[in-house]
Design a protein around this motif. Structure first.
Motif, PDB file in Angstrom:
ATOM      1  N   HIS A  66       0.834  -1.205   0.000  1.00  0.00           N
ATOM      2  CA  HIS A  66       0.000   0.000   0.000  1.00  0.00           C
ATOM      3  C   HIS A  66       0.868   1.254   0.000  1.00  0.00           C
ATOM      4  CE1 HIS A  66      -2.725   3.092   1.634  1.00  0.00           C
ATOM      5  NE2 HIS A  66      -3.653   2.407   0.986  1.00  0.00           N
ATOM      6  N   ASP A  69       2.276   2.672  -3.209  1.00  0.00           N
ATOM      7  CA  ASP A  69       1.353   3.379  -4.103  1.00  0.00           C
ATOM      8  C   ASP A  69       1.008   4.786  -3.626  1.00  0.00           C
ATOM      9  OD1 ASP A  69       1.201   1.154  -5.761  1.00  0.00           O
ATOM     10  OD2 ASP A  69      -0.549   0.332  -4.711  1.00  0.00           O
ATOM     11  N   VAL A  70       1.477   5.160  -2.439  1.00  0.00           N
ATOM     12  CA  VAL A  70       1.114   6.444  -1.841  1.00  0.00           C
ATOM     13  C   VAL A  70       2.340   7.350  -1.807  1.00  0.00           C
ATOM     14  CG1 VAL A  70       0.257   7.583   0.246  1.00  0.00           C
ATOM     15  CG2 VAL A  70      -0.729   5.394  -0.464  1.00  0.00           C
ATOM     16  N   LYS A  71       2.174   8.571  -2.336  1.00  0.00           N
ATOM     17  CA  LYS A  71       3.277   9.542  -2.312  1.00  0.00           C
ATOM     18  C   LYS A  71       3.411  10.175  -0.927  1.00  0.00           C
ATOM     19  CE  LYS A  71       3.719  12.412  -5.800  1.00  0.00           C
ATOM     20  NZ  LYS A  71       3.409  13.374  -6.888  1.00  0.00           N
ATOM     21  N   TYR A  73       1.400  10.521   3.086  1.00  0.00           N
ATOM     22  CA  TYR A  73       0.361  10.281   4.097  1.00  0.00           C
ATOM     23  C   TYR A  73       0.363  11.459   5.069  1.00  0.00           C
ATOM     24  CZ  TYR A  73       0.344   5.166   3.157  1.00  0.00           C
ATOM     25  OH  TYR A  73       0.243   3.921   2.597  1.00  0.00           O
ATOM     26  N   MET A  99      -4.253  10.881   1.960  1.00  0.00           N
ATOM     27  CA  MET A  99      -3.261  10.193   1.141  1.00  0.00           C
ATOM     28  C   MET A  99      -3.209  10.864  -0.228  1.00  0.00           C
ATOM     29  SD  MET A  99      -4.118   6.201   1.725  1.00  0.00           S
ATOM     30  CE  MET A  99      -4.768   5.680   3.298  1.00  0.00           C
ATOM     31  N   ARG A 101      -1.918  10.089  -4.008  1.00  0.00           N
ATOM     32  CA  ARG A 101      -1.448   9.103  -4.979  1.00  0.00           C
ATOM     33  C   ARG A 101      -1.390   9.793  -6.341  1.00  0.00           C
ATOM     34  NH1 ARG A 101      -5.573   6.533  -2.062  1.00  0.00           N
ATOM     35  NH2 ARG A 101      -4.944   4.728  -0.873  1.00  0.00           N
ATOM     36  N   GLU A 102      -0.566   9.267  -7.200  1.00  0.00           N
ATOM     37  CA  GLU A 102      -0.502   9.804  -8.553  1.00  0.00           C
ATOM     38  C   GLU A 102      -1.271   8.886  -9.491  1.00  0.00           C
ATOM     39  OE1 GLU A 102       2.807  10.652 -11.942  1.00  0.00           O
ATOM     40  OE2 GLU A 102       3.334  11.207  -9.879  1.00  0.00           O
ATOM     41  N   ASN A 103      -2.066   9.515 -10.356  1.00  0.00           N
ATOM     42  CA  ASN A 103      -2.837   8.767 -11.342  1.00  0.00           C
ATOM     43  C   ASN A 103      -2.818   9.570 -12.638  1.00  0.00           C
ATOM     44  OD1 ASN A 103      -4.520   7.035 -12.669  1.00  0.00           O
ATOM     45  ND2 ASN A 103      -6.309   7.401 -11.370  1.00  0.00           N
ATOM     46  N   ASP A 107      -1.875  14.392  -9.186  1.00  0.00           N
ATOM     47  CA  ASP A 107      -1.933  14.028  -7.775  1.00  0.00           C
ATOM     48  C   ASP A 107      -3.391  13.972  -7.331  1.00  0.00           C
ATOM     49  OD1 ASP A 107       0.783  13.789  -7.456  1.00  0.00           O
ATOM     50  OD2 ASP A 107       1.060  15.808  -6.655  1.00  0.00           O
ATOM     51  N   SER A 110      -6.952  11.634  -1.388  1.00  0.00           N
ATOM     52  CA  SER A 110      -8.041  10.878  -0.759  1.00  0.00           C
ATOM     53  C   SER A 110      -8.061  11.289   0.702  1.00  0.00           C
ATOM     54  CB  SER A 110      -7.805   9.372  -0.875  1.00  0.00           C
ATOM     55  OG  SER A 110      -7.786   8.980  -2.228  1.00  0.00           O
ATOM     56  N   THR A 141     -12.424  12.204  -2.497  1.00  0.00           N
ATOM     57  CA  THR A 141     -11.254  12.261  -3.358  1.00  0.00           C
ATOM     58  C   THR A 141     -11.371  13.468  -4.280  1.00  0.00           C
ATOM     59  OG1 THR A 141     -12.240  10.819  -5.025  1.00  0.00           O
ATOM     60  CG2 THR A 141     -10.865   9.771  -3.369  1.00  0.00           C
TER      61      THR A 141
END
Length: 146
Positions: A66, A69-71, A73, A99, A101-103, A107, A110, A141
């Motif tokens: 986990h 996958d997270v840049k 927290y 959190m 995350r990059e998608n 950025d 969540s 999100t």
């Protein structure tokens, strides 16, 4: 309330704060030191069980996956109520967990409002989390504009 009870409550509060701080820093192996070897951890989102893990080794593997996958927290802990019964205790705590995350090069933030229900045990001279259930009650999100 006795001084001993106050001391134990402070130790348990420190335990959940350490969980948040070490998790935010992605120090997963140190987070695992906060749990008993036979820990059970369940996660609910929208009242549905989405994850269950037993054992510290399995949990460490899942947490590392986990965290990869997270840049970023960021956790804020709120109220923490405990009931102590000798060398065991139960607790309820509330956290705001963010959190990033990059998608697709963007950025995504969540934002989770979480209620934790814990069972603690005093073992080898320290308090540990034996069982933790996380109820992710509010989930938001959004795409961050940098």
């Amino acid at each position: 309330m006795t001084l001993e009870t106050l001391r134990i409550k402070e130790e348990l509060r420190t335990l959940i704060d350490d969980y948040a701080t070490l998790g935010d820093e992605k120090k997963i192996s140190q987070v695992m030191d906060l749990f008993t070897p036979d820990v059970k951890y369940d996660v609910y989102m929208n009242n549905s069980l989405i994850s269950t893990v037993s054992g510290r080794e399995n949990m460490e593997r899942d947490f590392n996956k986990h965290a990869a996958d997270v840049k970023t927290y960021f956790t804020i802990n709120g109220q923490h109520k405990v009931i102590i019964d000798g060398n065991v205790a139960t607790g309820i705590s509330f956290s705001q967990l963010k959190m990033i995350r990059e998608n697709d090069g963007k950025d995504i933030l969540s934002d989770y409002s979480v209620r934790y229900e814990d069972n603690y045990v005093f073992q080898d001279g320290k308090w540990l989390i034996k069982e933790r259930t996380g109820y992710f009650l509010i989930i938001e999100t959004k795409i961050l504009s940098n």
